[in-house]
Design a protein around this motif. Sequence first.
Motif, PDB file in Angstrom:
ATOM      1  N   ASN A 179       0.844  -1.194   0.000  1.00 37.43           N
ATOM      2  CA  ASN A 179       0.000   0.000   0.000  1.00 37.43           C
ATOM      3  C   ASN A 179       0.884   1.250   0.000  1.00 37.43           C
ATOM      4  O   ASN A 179       1.821   1.341   0.798  1.00 37.43           O
ATOM      5  N   GLN A 180       0.547   2.190  -0.867  1.00 36.84           N
ATOM      6  CA  GLN A 180       1.360   3.399  -0.980  1.00 36.84           C
ATOM      7  C   GLN A 180       0.470   4.630  -1.175  1.00 36.84           C
ATOM      8  O   GLN A 180      -0.222   4.761  -2.187  1.00 36.84           O
ATOM      9  N   PRO A 181       0.445   5.566  -0.207  1.00 38.40           N
ATOM     10  CA  PRO A 181      -0.276   6.834  -0.421  1.00 38.40           C
ATOM     11  C   PRO A 181       0.468   7.694  -1.445  1.00 38.40           C
ATOM     12  O   PRO A 181       1.704   7.754  -1.450  1.00 38.40           O
ATOM     13  N   LEU A 182      -0.290   8.343  -2.309  1.00 36.61           N
ATOM     14  CA  LEU A 182       0.281   9.201  -3.339  1.00 36.61           C
ATOM     15  C   LEU A 182      -0.534  10.483  -3.441  1.00 36.61           C
ATOM     16  O   LEU A 182      -1.690  10.526  -3.033  1.00 36.61           O
ATOM     17  N   LYS A 183       0.071  11.513  -4.002  1.00 34.00           N
ATOM     18  CA  LYS A 183      -0.652  12.737  -4.349  1.00 34.00           C
ATOM     19  C   LYS A 183      -0.361  13.035  -5.807  1.00 34.00           C
ATOM     20  O   LYS A 183       0.783  13.288  -6.199  1.00 34.00           O
ATOM     21  N   LEU A 184      -1.419  12.955  -6.638  1.00 38.15           N
ATOM     22  CA  LEU A 184      -1.292  13.205  -8.061  1.00 38.15           C
ATOM     23  C   LEU A 184      -2.273  14.290  -8.457  1.00 38.15           C
ATOM     24  O   LEU A 184      -3.469  14.201  -8.143  1.00 38.15           O
ATOM     25  N   ALA A 185      -1.767  15.310  -9.139  1.00 39.30           N
ATOM     26  CA  ALA A 185      -2.607  16.443  -9.556  1.00 39.30           C
ATOM     27  C   ALA A 185      -3.349  17.032  -8.366  1.00 39.30           C
ATOM     28  O   ALA A 185      -4.532  17.373  -8.457  1.00 39.30           O
ATOM     29  N   ASN A 186      -2.657  17.094  -7.235  1.00 37.40           N
ATOM     30  CA  ASN A 186      -3.198  17.662  -5.995  1.00 37.40           C
ATOM     31  C   ASN A 186      -4.393  16.873  -5.446  1.00 37.40           C
ATOM     32  O   ASN A 186      -5.218  17.398  -4.703  1.00 37.40           O
ATOM     33  N   ILE A 187      -4.485  15.591  -5.832  1.00 35.17           N
ATOM     34  CA  ILE A 187      -5.537  14.695  -5.339  1.00 35.17           C
ATOM     35  C   ILE A 187      -4.876  13.530  -4.620  1.00 35.17           C
ATOM     36  O   ILE A 187      -3.919  12.931  -5.129  1.00 35.17           O
ATOM     37  N   ASP A 188      -5.377  13.233  -3.419  1.00 39.82           N
ATOM     38  CA  ASP A 188      -4.824  12.131  -2.640  1.00 39.82           C
ATOM     39  C   ASP A 188      -5.301  10.795  -3.192  1.00 39.82           C
ATOM     40  O   ASP A 188      -6.490  10.603  -3.501  1.00 39.82           O
ATOM     41  N   HIS A 189      -4.352   9.841  -3.284  1.00 43.02           N
ATOM     42  CA  HIS A 189      -4.634   8.473  -3.718  1.00 43.02           C
ATOM     43  C   HIS A 189      -4.058   7.513  -2.681  1.00 43.02           C
ATOM     44  O   HIS A 189      -3.073   7.833  -2.006  1.00 43.02           O
TER      45      HIS A 189
END
Length: 693
Positions: free
Chosen positions: A349-359
């Motif tokens: 599991n990996q939290p990410l932030k893409l285009a200012n949106i949390d994933h």
Amino acid sequence: MKQMYAPPALSAALPAALSLSLLTLLISNAYAAPAPEASDAAMPTVVVTASAVALNVQDAPASISVITREEIERQPVYDLGTLLRRIPGVSGGLAPNGEQSKVKLRGLPENYTLILIDGKRQGNSADTNYRPDLGRQDLNWLSPEMIERIEVVRGPMSSLYGSDAMGGVINIITRKIPQKWSGSASANLTRPQDSDRGDATQMMLNVAGPLAQGVGLRLGGSVTRQKPDETTGGFVPAGREAPNGVGGSRDENFNAALNWTLAPGHLLSFDGSYGTQRATQSGTQTAPNRPLISSWGATKLVRKSAGMGYEGRWGKTEAKFNLYHNRYDNNDGAASSRAGSTILDGRVNQPLKLANIDHLLTLGGQWKRDTLFNNQTIGTIPIDYLGHAVVGSSLSRNTSALFAEDQVFLNDAFTLTLGARLDHDAKFGNHTSPRAYVVYRPASEWTIKGGVSQGFRAPTLKESTPGAATQSRGGGCGSLAPLGWNSRSGGCYMAGNADLKPETSTNAELGVNFQRAGWDLGMTYFHTNFKDKIEYDALGFFHGYWWTRMKNIQKARTRGIEASANLPLASSLTWRNNLTYMMESKNLTTGATLLATPKLSVFSALGWQVNKPLYLELSAQYTGKQLHGGESFGVTFAKAYTVTDLTANYAINPALTLRAGINNLTEEGPRADGKTNYYVPSRRFFLGLTSRF
């Protein structure tokens, strides 16, 4: 962003001396034991089955129900089906063994439901039986004393779990190993009012605690004994129940788990279990014309499992891996059979932030090897229906899978879950199962959720093998009737088929939930279409035998409504309700109603906390009219009935709890009308005692 991605964490039938010794142990430990730690009842309910990560139950991207530890402790749990049938979308669980003991989700047979313990597959013992439908469901290989909660996801979950999760998932979560040594012991007795019904007794023990710094151990076990009922031998007086009942059985389960914290955030775990389910005829026959009833399934079924796992955290990145093996051995006289599965799975599991949106992105995979040996049904016929010689009694198959899930937190109120799984089967090739699910929280009290998912079920080793032929004495041969077979024709062979394709389904659902000040109201509409449904199809008379075989011949559709309403009528009075209404449950190819699906099921329970130590509950379960018997023998229906139970729990002190109650208080159930032999237990009285130490 609402995300939680932390890792989931006696009766006369028994010898008098044994009963007395156990009760003495319970009471002496209770008065010497300290009070238990504070309850977590006020904490949010966190579930781990509906997604690749842990989430608040309201945010889970699926229709999910939770059975808590408190509910498990309130009555003797000889079979988990007695608990599961109280939640929406679930039918079955009406008997200790046999076909009616099996739990079905949204009207689908039990082989469409994946059973997990702590997220790990439990394998399947069905194909070790001479007739797969005669054995018990693999729900009860764990002592109830070791269970923390049970999570039930209704609807296809193939995007995470692959095959076998086409109808849903039952995940049994075990109790964590505490920082201090503690445990519990329970003894239960259930005695029917009718002399021709057998007693049931149960003893359970669970202990856990630290062995050294960072090392914890948990041990548990249970022994459950069901005496056999008696039958009238065929004659049923007017107004009496049909001549049916349950056979005798003795179940023993022993489980162990060892956890080793290698470093903060890094846990290595080991677990193992050994269990037996024996069919017994121990009991007292009250009259020569009232023989004891034989048990369904294996004379002796043994389950062994062992595994190891690792959970780790590096900053915000988390990983979990498991390697484990399950094996079932069926020892039935001269016959011998066994089924095994070895599984390696893992995820990151990996939290990410893409285009200012949390994933929150999850990537995972699985490898599995299934084996089956059955000298009753594989290689026991001289030729198959194609005229080929049949040799050998062993089968095996490898499967592998990759899956991905992305939770997209578009804002504080809106979460989109996208997922897909690619399964590769050495025989059936590749299959992709996608899903998309939305959870919308327009206000803190409201949750709206829904989505679309695809499911699939690959044919089992036995279903896809032409030489794997089960002999039926008539009940499984009904499709041959148009070809001239009848019940006096001596039975038939029901064979597998090498040309089968996996069954597939598309499920859509939409639900709404409201929660405020203890009020909890919810409703979900579901609609599922199936294609390439696997059923037995008539072949004819070949090489001296009548034959049917598995074939992809049918489409089916189920749709319905699940609803729940939990109401705090007063500070000490709660009213819990759920309803399942099957709007449609149809075989679209033949137009027939699907087997054993009640049109309407309702459960209602009124709980009263009389004072701090005493809790009373009056519950009723309504089971609507449902199909009984095979389609080829004509459509007949079991009548609707309601079973009412009364239970009481009294905390003698913080460490000792007494349970008592009456099941089927009003003696309701399907009555003999010449068309049904559905089993419903008569009025029964139970008494139980639990000590925590």
